[in-house]
Design a protein around this motif. Structure first.
Motif, PDB file in Angstrom:
ATOM      1  N   ILE A   1      -4.961 -13.034   1.642  1.00 21.56           N
ATOM      2  CA  ILE A   1      -4.644 -12.539   3.020  1.00 21.56           C
ATOM      3  C   ILE A   1      -5.649 -12.805   4.285  1.00 21.56           C
ATOM      4  CG2 ILE A   1      -5.582 -10.172   2.884  1.00 21.56           C
ATOM      5  CD1 ILE A   1      -2.195 -10.952   4.319  1.00 21.56           C
TER       6      ILE A   1
ATOM      7  N   SER B   1      -6.624  -6.694   2.184  1.00 24.84           N
ATOM      8  CA  SER B   1      -7.576  -7.224   1.394  1.00 24.84           C
ATOM      9  C   SER B   1      -8.437  -6.372   0.751  1.00 24.84           C
ATOM     10  CB  SER B   1      -8.457  -8.047   2.499  1.00 24.84           C
ATOM     11  OG  SER B   1      -7.874  -9.174   2.982  1.00 24.84           O
TER      12      SER B   1
ATOM     13  N   LEU C   1       2.335  -8.784  -0.727  1.00 25.79           N
ATOM     14  CA  LEU C   1       1.608  -9.757  -1.387  1.00 25.79           C
ATOM     15  C   LEU C   1       2.093 -10.686  -2.650  1.00 25.79           C
ATOM     16  CD1 LEU C   1      -2.084  -8.175  -1.134  1.00 25.79           C
ATOM     17  CD2 LEU C   1      -0.766  -9.709   0.495  1.00 25.79           C
TER      18      LEU C   1
ATOM     19  N   GLU D   1      -7.544  -6.585   9.290  1.00 22.45           N
ATOM     20  CA  GLU D   1      -8.411  -7.493   8.303  1.00 22.45           C
ATOM     21  C   GLU D   1      -9.940  -7.542   9.005  1.00 22.45           C
ATOM     22  OE1 GLU D   1      -7.745  -8.329   5.286  1.00 22.45           O
ATOM     23  OE2 GLU D   1      -5.882  -7.209   5.491  1.00 22.45           O
TER      24      GLU D   1
ATOM     25  N   ILE E   1       2.567  -8.265   8.737  1.00 20.31           N
ATOM     26  CA  ILE E   1       2.501  -8.823   7.437  1.00 20.31           C
ATOM     27  C   ILE E   1       4.008  -9.052   6.933  1.00 20.31           C
ATOM     28  CG2 ILE E   1       1.608  -7.497   5.795  1.00 20.31           C
ATOM     29  CD1 ILE E   1       0.872  -9.799   4.105  1.00 20.31           C
TER      30      ILE E   1
END
Length: 362
Positions: free
Chosen positions: A96, A217, A253, A270, A286
Motif C-alpha cells: 500500500i 500499512s 488488501l 499513509e 482505497i
C-alpha cells in the motif's frame, strides 16, 4: 441521497463554502471537522481510481479474483520499485505504501488521492490556468473545474458499519483464519461483541479528529510481525480493534472481487514517502476490486459507474461538489494571494517555472 452541490465565482466564495460545510459538522467541543479535498479540471470526471477506470476485468472461470487488474497492479509495482527505489527518502515497506508513491507520480493504482488542504486542491483544479507550457489553450477552453470535498470520518463510519452488519462478509473473513471450528466460533463471538459495542468503542473525546481513519500499512506491518497462531490468539483475546483491523485487511488488501453494493471505499492515511506527497498533504481512498455484474455493465452504458464514489448512495451525502464557474478570475485571485503550482510540486524545475511565469493564461 444526492451529492451536495455549490457554485462559486470567486476565491472568497470558495473559502466560504468550505467554512460553511465545516460549521455544519462542527463538534460540540468546537473543533473543526475533518474535510478532504480533490480538484478536477473537468466536472464530468468520476471519483474512481485510475486502475479501475483504465484496466478491464478479465474473468477466469472458477477463479474468484480480480485477474487482469490485480496482475496489472502487481506488474506496475514491481517495475516502479525496480527503477525508482533510489529516489525515495524513506523506503516503503508494504504494497500500500508503494501504491501511495506510484499514485502521486502518475502510475495507475486502486487508490484515489485526496488532499487535507482546500487550497492545494483548488490549485489542482485550476492548474491549466497557471501553466502555459504543459497545457494548451484548448485545455483551458474545455475545462469545467470543480473541487470535491469529502467528510472522511463520516464516510468511514458508514463503510465500516456496512461491513460489520454483513454476516456473509464476516463469515468469509473468519473462515480464512484457521481450521479450528472452536477458534472460529470464539472469533465470531468477538465480532458480535464489536458490532454491539461499535458506536461506543469507536468514540474518543480527545481524538475525535482521528476517529475511524486508519493507516493500512501499519496494520499490515503488525500482521507480518506475528505468526498466524499469534494473530488468531489476538483475535480471540486481544483488543477488539484487532478484529476490526483483520476485517479491513481482508476487504481492502485482498485481490478477491467484492460486490459494489456491499463495500464502500475506505479513507486512509499513509506515511509521506516523498516531498511531493508531503507538499500536497496527501490522503487516500482505497478501493477493493469490484465485481462487474450485469447491472453494473448495463448502467455503465449510460455513463454511470456504480463503483465511483459519487454514485454510492450509502455514502455520497458525505460528498460535496464545488463548481468553479469563473475559473480565470478565481485563478487570478489565487495567484494574487501568493499561491501557485510550486505548492503542489516542490521540485526545482517547477519552482523555477513559477518564478518566470507569474501570469494567468486565458
Amino acid at each position: 441521497m444526492a451529492v451536495n452541490e455549490y457554485k462559486v465565482d470567486h476565491f472568497q466564495e470558495y473559502i466560504e463554502v468550505v467554512s460553511s460545510i465545516g460549521k455544519r459538522r462542527k463538534s460540540k467541543l468546537g473543533h473543526p471537522p475533518v474535510l478532504w479535498f480533490r480538484g478536477h479540471r473537468k466536472q464530468s470526471w468520476n471519483l474512481s481510481p485510475t486502475l479501475l477506470r483504465g484496466v478491464k476485468l478479465n474473468s477466469i472461470a472458477g477463479v474468484n479474483n480480480a485477474s487482469g487488474r490485480a496482475m496489472e497492479e502487481e506488474l506496475r509495482k514491481q517495475h516502479y520499485l525496480a527503477k525508482n527505489y533510489h529516489f525515495l527518502s524513506k523506503d516503503p515497506k508494504t504494497n500500500i505504501e508503494w501504491y501511495e508513491v506510484m499514485q502521486h507520480h502518475g502510475v495507475k493504482t486502486r487508490l484515489l488521492d485526496w488532499s487535507e488542504s482546500a487550497v492545494h486542491s483548488l490549485i489542482f483544479a485550476l492548474e491549466c490556468f497557471f501553466d502555459e507550457k504543459q497545457y494548451r489553450t484548448v485545455d483551458r477552453i474545455n475545462s469545467s473545474p470543480c473541487v470535491w470535498i469529502l467528510e472522511p470520518i463520516e464516510w468511514n463510519l458508514k463503510a465500516i458499519k456496512k461491513l460489520l452488519f454483513n454476516k456473509k462478509i464476516l463469515d468469509e473473513c473468519v473462515d480464512r483464519l484457521c481450521a479450528s471450528y472452536r477458534k472460529k466460533c470464539r472469533i465470531r463471538k468477538r465480532y458480535e461483541e464489536l458490532v454491539l459495542a461499535f458506536d461506543d468503542y469507536i468514540k474518543s473525546d480527545s481524538t475525535e479528529h482521528l476517529k475511524g481513519i486508519f493507516n493500512m500499512s501499519s496494520m499490515m506491518e503488525g500482521l507480518q510481525m506475528k505468526s498466524n497462531s499469534e494473530w488468531v490468539q489476538l483475535l480471540e483475546k486481544g483488543e477488539l480493534y484487532y478484529c476490526l483491523f483483520n476485517l479491513l485487511i481482508f476487504i481492502y488488501l485482498s485481490t478477491e472481487q467484492k460486490s459494489w453494493n456491499d463495500v464502500l471505499p475506505l479513507s486512509i492515511v499513509e506515511s509521506y514517502h516523498s516531498e511531493r506527497i508531503r507538499a500536497q498533504k496527501g490522503a487516500f481512498s482505497i478501493f477493493p476490486y469490484y465485481k462487474e455484474d450485469d447491472l453494473y455493465k448495463n448502467v455503465a452504458k449510460m455513463g454511470i459507474l456504480l463503483d465511483a464514489m459519487e454514485y454510492m448512495r450509502d455514502g455520497n451525502y458525505f460528498l460535496h461538489k464545488v463548481l468553479l464557474r469563473n475559473p480565470t478570475e478565481i485563478a487570478f485571485e489565487v495567484m494574487n494571494s501568493g499561491l501557485n503550482v510550486s505548492w503542489l510540486y516542490p521540485e526545482m524545475p517547477v519552482v523555477a517555472n513559477a518564478i518566470e511565469q507569474r501570469e494567468i493564461f486565458y
